[in-house]
Design an enzyme around this catalytic site. Sequence first.
Site, PDB file in Angstrom:
ATOM      1  N   ARG A 111       0.803  -1.230   0.000  1.00 34.95           N
ATOM      2  CA  ARG A 111       0.000   0.000   0.000  1.00 34.95           C
ATOM      3  C   ARG A 111       0.834   1.277   0.000  1.00 34.95           C
ATOM      4  O   ARG A 111       0.568   2.202  -0.769  1.00 34.95           O
ATOM      5  CB  ARG A 111      -0.931   0.045   1.233  1.00 34.95           C
ATOM      6  CG  ARG A 111      -2.203  -0.709   1.057  1.00 34.95           C
ATOM      7  CD  ARG A 111      -2.653  -1.286   2.375  1.00 34.95           C
ATOM      8  NE  ARG A 111      -1.678  -2.272   2.827  1.00 34.95           N
ATOM      9  CZ  ARG A 111      -1.728  -3.554   2.486  1.00 34.95           C
ATOM     10  NH1 ARG A 111      -2.711  -3.998   1.776  1.00 34.95           N
ATOM     11  NH2 ARG A 111      -0.797  -4.408   2.886  1.00 34.95           N
ATOM     12  N   THR A 112       1.838   1.347   0.874  1.00 34.65           N
ATOM     13  CA  THR A 112       2.557   2.623   0.984  1.00 34.65           C
ATOM     14  C   THR A 112       3.257   2.956  -0.324  1.00 34.65           C
ATOM     15  O   THR A 112       3.134   4.067  -0.848  1.00 34.65           O
ATOM     16  CB  THR A 112       3.560   2.580   2.152  1.00 34.65           C
ATOM     17  OG1 THR A 112       2.857   2.173   3.326  1.00 34.65           O
ATOM     18  CG2 THR A 112       4.181   3.936   2.399  1.00 34.65           C
ATOM     19  N   HIS A 139       5.726   5.942  11.314  1.00 36.65           N
ATOM     20  CA  HIS A 139       5.155   5.832   9.962  1.00 36.65           C
ATOM     21  C   HIS A 139       4.203   7.032   9.829  1.00 36.65           C
ATOM     22  O   HIS A 139       2.978   6.873   9.846  1.00 36.65           O
ATOM     23  CB  HIS A 139       4.418   4.497   9.836  1.00 36.65           C
ATOM     24  CG  HIS A 139       4.108   4.097   8.423  1.00 36.65           C
ATOM     25  ND1 HIS A 139       4.163   4.980   7.353  1.00 36.65           N
ATOM     26  CD2 HIS A 139       3.714   2.899   7.896  1.00 36.65           C
ATOM     27  CE1 HIS A 139       3.824   4.321   6.247  1.00 36.65           C
ATOM     28  NE2 HIS A 139       3.553   3.067   6.548  1.00 36.65           N
ATOM     29  N   ARG A 197      11.563   3.939   2.865  1.00 40.20           N
ATOM     30  CA  ARG A 197      11.236   2.942   3.895  1.00 40.20           C
ATOM     31  C   ARG A 197      12.496   2.144   4.174  1.00 40.20           C
ATOM     32  O   ARG A 197      13.185   1.695   3.247  1.00 40.20           O
ATOM     33  CB  ARG A 197      10.129   2.000   3.431  1.00 40.20           C
ATOM     34  CG  ARG A 197       9.982   0.807   4.373  1.00 40.20           C
ATOM     35  CD  ARG A 197       8.733   0.034   4.158  1.00 40.20           C
ATOM     36  NE  ARG A 197       7.558   0.811   4.519  1.00 40.20           N
ATOM     37  CZ  ARG A 197       6.334   0.307   4.526  1.00 40.20           C
ATOM     38  NH1 ARG A 197       6.121  -0.941   4.209  1.00 40.20           N
ATOM     39  NH2 ARG A 197       5.300   1.059   4.864  1.00 40.20           N
ATOM     40  N   LYS A 246      25.832  -4.048  -3.324  1.00 38.17           N
ATOM     41  CA  LYS A 246      27.296  -3.943  -3.460  1.00 38.17           C
ATOM     42  C   LYS A 246      27.905  -3.274  -2.242  1.00 38.17           C
ATOM     43  O   LYS A 246      29.089  -2.985  -2.208  1.00 38.17           O
ATOM     44  CB  LYS A 246      27.647  -3.125  -4.714  1.00 38.17           C
ATOM     45  CG  LYS A 246      27.105  -3.700  -6.012  1.00 38.17           C
ATOM     46  CD  LYS A 246      27.500  -2.793  -7.173  1.00 38.17           C
ATOM     47  CE  LYS A 246      26.774  -3.162  -8.450  1.00 38.17           C
ATOM     48  NZ  LYS A 246      26.861  -2.110  -9.457  1.00 38.17           N
TER      49      LYS A 246
HETATM   50  N1  ASP Z   1       1.843  -1.513   6.586  1.00 33.54           N
HETATM   51  C1  ASP Z   1       2.085  -1.078   7.935  1.00 33.54           C
HETATM   52  C2  ASP Z   1       3.559  -0.763   8.133  1.00 33.54           C
HETATM   53  O1  ASP Z   1       4.321  -0.754   7.184  1.00 33.54           O
HETATM   54  C3  ASP Z   1       1.552  -2.033   8.946  1.00 33.54           C
HETATM   55  C4  ASP Z   1       2.176  -3.387   8.992  1.00 33.54           C
HETATM   56  O2  ASP Z   1       3.080  -3.709   8.229  1.00 33.54           O
HETATM   57  O3  ASP Z   1       1.750  -4.153   9.856  1.00 33.54           O
HETATM   58  O4  ASP Z   1       3.956  -0.491   9.243  1.00 33.54           O
END
Ligand code: ASP
Length: 332
Positions: free
Chosen positions: A80-81, A159, A131, A110
């Site tokens: 999703r993100t 987050h 991320r 590398k």
């Molecule tokens: N998608 C959310 C996160 O990246 C929640 C999860 O992974 O549980 O933190």
Amino acid sequence: MLVEEKLRPLFNFDDLPEPVHFGNGLTGQDIISVSQFNPDKLDYIFARAQEMRELVERIGSTDLLKGYVLACLFYEPSTRTSASFIAAMERLGGSVIPITQGVEFSSVSKGETLADTIRTLEQYADVIALRHPKLGSAQVAADYANIPIINAGDGPGEHPTQALLDLFTIKEELGRINGLKIAMVGDLRYGRTVHSLTQLLTQYDVSLRFVSPEILRLPMKIMNQVIDAGLDVRETHDVADVIENADVLYVTRVQKERFTDLAQYEEVKNHHEITPELMARAKQNMVIMHPLPRVGEIHYAVDDDPRAAYFRQVKNGMYIRMALLAAVLGKA
Ligand code: ASP
């Protein structure tokens, strides 16, 4: 007409008003933590997100960010993100460098450092969504970058964009935030979405209930922030204790990838499951949310319940990220 008159400037530059600062102070800023947002900034982002919703529903996309490039650098799995950052940028007419899967095929494999990867990507892009599994990594990236870094999850840390979309969803679903009873269920220790959302909620007048197994309780540091904010707060191990009074049930998965001892994960992984029977005891207008992915915490039979907001929550994520991208790039 005299030549001088013809050449007279149309207006005097000294009389021009101060330039308008778009983005309510967010232009050019990194988005690292929810602590950067006060209720005014949140209202601003939520208003822009509502406009983005209208825009998408009416015409699908726009060229507000035409010519701008987002680099999506994801060192941890995401559906999703990453997808919503990409969709947000594309619906605003911008383009994306997606390094969202197979980071193992990039120069990271590398041995390139995060700092060098960031300093490379900023040569191509105008903003980076990052991320990374390490707590504090977004701040490290921001220290090196000259373009905005948006924290898309730094290990068990924060987050912030998820918390913004969570709060936006609560407001969209229930019309307010103040006065609500909000229960957070699941992995409160490692769940970064819980950490960010809880910290945002300390700015509002809400009651908080934390439901988790003993070893997954909310970190003391965040609990102290809740207590210092003077909120009504309680902890329990059993979701049945909170189901009848909650206005919002925020359910999370146990974060398997953060456990060093997998036997411990096995002990707690099935700690809770929201079933139709449990939902029958909840308020008629309660909202059930989940940052997703779910791995058994909410029974599929709950999905048809109108109170199940988790897929509407997903869509709100795109609107919030559209609003944020426009704001940090000064195009709100
Ligand atoms: N998608 C959310 C996160 O990246 C929640 C999860 O992974 O549980 O933190």
